[in-house]
Design a protein around this motif. Sequence first.
Motif, PDB file in Angstrom:
ATOM      1  N   ILE A  38      -6.982   7.074   7.105  1.00  0.00           N
ATOM      2  CA  ILE A  38      -7.714   8.280   6.697  1.00  0.00           C
ATOM      3  C   ILE A  38      -8.559   8.795   7.865  1.00  0.00           C
ATOM      4  O   ILE A  38      -8.603  10.002   8.140  1.00  0.00           O
ATOM      5  CB  ILE A  38      -8.599   7.982   5.464  1.00  0.00           C
ATOM      6  N   SER A  39      -9.211   7.875   8.578  1.00  0.00           N
ATOM      7  CA  SER A  39     -10.039   8.273   9.723  1.00  0.00           C
ATOM      8  C   SER A  39      -9.199   8.942  10.814  1.00  0.00           C
ATOM      9  O   SER A  39      -9.594   9.976  11.361  1.00  0.00           O
ATOM     10  CB  SER A  39     -10.746   7.059  10.318  1.00  0.00           C
ATOM     11  N   LEU A  45       0.875  -1.181   0.000  1.00  0.00           N
ATOM     12  CA  LEU A  45       0.000   0.000   0.000  1.00  0.00           C
ATOM     13  C   LEU A  45       0.904   1.219   0.000  1.00  0.00           C
ATOM     14  O   LEU A  45       1.803   1.331   0.837  1.00  0.00           O
ATOM     15  CB  LEU A  45      -0.902  -0.004   1.248  1.00  0.00           C
ATOM     16  N   LYS A  46       0.675   2.139  -0.957  1.00  0.00           N
ATOM     17  CA  LYS A  46       1.493   3.355  -1.044  1.00  0.00           C
ATOM     18  C   LYS A  46       0.700   4.531  -0.503  1.00  0.00           C
ATOM     19  O   LYS A  46      -0.396   4.822  -0.991  1.00  0.00           O
ATOM     20  CB  LYS A  46       1.864   3.632  -2.509  1.00  0.00           C
ATOM     21  N   LYS A  66      -7.499  -2.521   2.506  1.00  0.00           N
ATOM     22  CA  LYS A  66      -8.499  -1.461   2.331  1.00  0.00           C
ATOM     23  C   LYS A  66      -8.971  -0.910   3.675  1.00  0.00           C
ATOM     24  O   LYS A  66      -9.147   0.301   3.835  1.00  0.00           O
ATOM     25  CB  LYS A  66      -9.686  -2.003   1.542  1.00  0.00           C
ATOM     26  N   GLU A  67      -9.194  -1.812   4.625  1.00  0.00           N
ATOM     27  CA  GLU A  67      -9.618  -1.357   5.951  1.00  0.00           C
ATOM     28  C   GLU A  67      -8.522  -0.526   6.615  1.00  0.00           C
ATOM     29  O   GLU A  67      -8.801   0.452   7.304  1.00  0.00           O
ATOM     30  CB  GLU A  67      -9.983  -2.558   6.844  1.00  0.00           C
ATOM     31  N   GLU A 116      -9.030  -7.096   1.817  1.00  0.00           N
ATOM     32  CA  GLU A 116      -9.904  -6.390   2.761  1.00  0.00           C
ATOM     33  C   GLU A 116      -9.078  -5.717   3.853  1.00  0.00           C
ATOM     34  O   GLU A 116      -9.373  -4.597   4.266  1.00  0.00           O
ATOM     35  CB  GLU A 116     -10.881  -7.375   3.415  1.00  0.00           C
ATOM     36  N   ASP A 160      -6.302   1.330   5.045  1.00  0.00           N
ATOM     37  CA  ASP A 160      -6.315   2.633   4.365  1.00  0.00           C
ATOM     38  C   ASP A 160      -7.408   3.523   4.967  1.00  0.00           C
ATOM     39  O   ASP A 160      -7.181   4.691   5.298  1.00  0.00           O
ATOM     40  CB  ASP A 160      -6.563   2.407   2.862  1.00  0.00           C
ATOM     41  N   ASN A 161      -8.611   2.953   5.116  1.00  0.00           N
ATOM     42  CA  ASN A 161      -9.715   3.711   5.718  1.00  0.00           C
ATOM     43  C   ASN A 161      -9.381   4.145   7.145  1.00  0.00           C
ATOM     44  O   ASN A 161      -9.703   5.250   7.562  1.00  0.00           O
ATOM     45  CB  ASN A 161     -10.981   2.844   5.760  1.00  0.00           C
TER      46      ASN A 161
END
Lengths: 72, 136
Positions: A63-64, A6-7, A56-57, A53, A59-60
């Motif tokens: 961001i949160s 993940l970048k 992606k989780e 998954e 990454d979220n």
Amino acid sequence: MKTENLKLSIELFCLNDILSAKNAFSDFAFIGVQERDGYYILTFSECRYSIDETVKEFDNYVISLSAQQMKL
Amino acid sequence: MITGKCHLQYKKWSVMIMTIKFSRDIYSKEALFKAAYYYCDRAYFHIDADESYFYVCITPKNGDNSIPYEQEFQNKAVEYMNRQIINKKTGHIREIIMARAFASTVILGDNEDSTQLPEADEESAMKDWFDENRKS
């Protein structure tokens, strides 16, 4: 062993948030952090659940964490 | 105009993944992060940037394509940008109002001794210090 990268842009994301998220996800995956060409490269391996998954989780989650510290 | 109709482009890579391009001249990083945070229970987000644009990649969770996330996200980003602009223009007024509201219960006059506060009664607590002491 399946791995995925993940970048995350150094300009957009704070290392402290990434390390906090890494700590929060330590039960779900092994996450390596490297810095290269203006990006934090996160390498996911040994995932307890689906690696896609998990990335992606993650990454979220980062961001949160970042969004909660920002003021409008 | 904040909506920046020409500066906002998006394309669908597939049915599931959308990438939206936001001009850095118009949108702030904060607005996009807040908008992503708002929808992060319903979609996966990835945010990247180059010199001119922010790129927001959206993947709906559970393959839910019933909601137009790209439009919803754009609206939310505009909303947060608007809030940021309003805050920049009126934030100091809000701070003054809040400071005044809280300060009215603790401000003392020049000749008053802080150790000898007047006895409080129920009515005095509801009166604004400025209203009672304003010089006409």
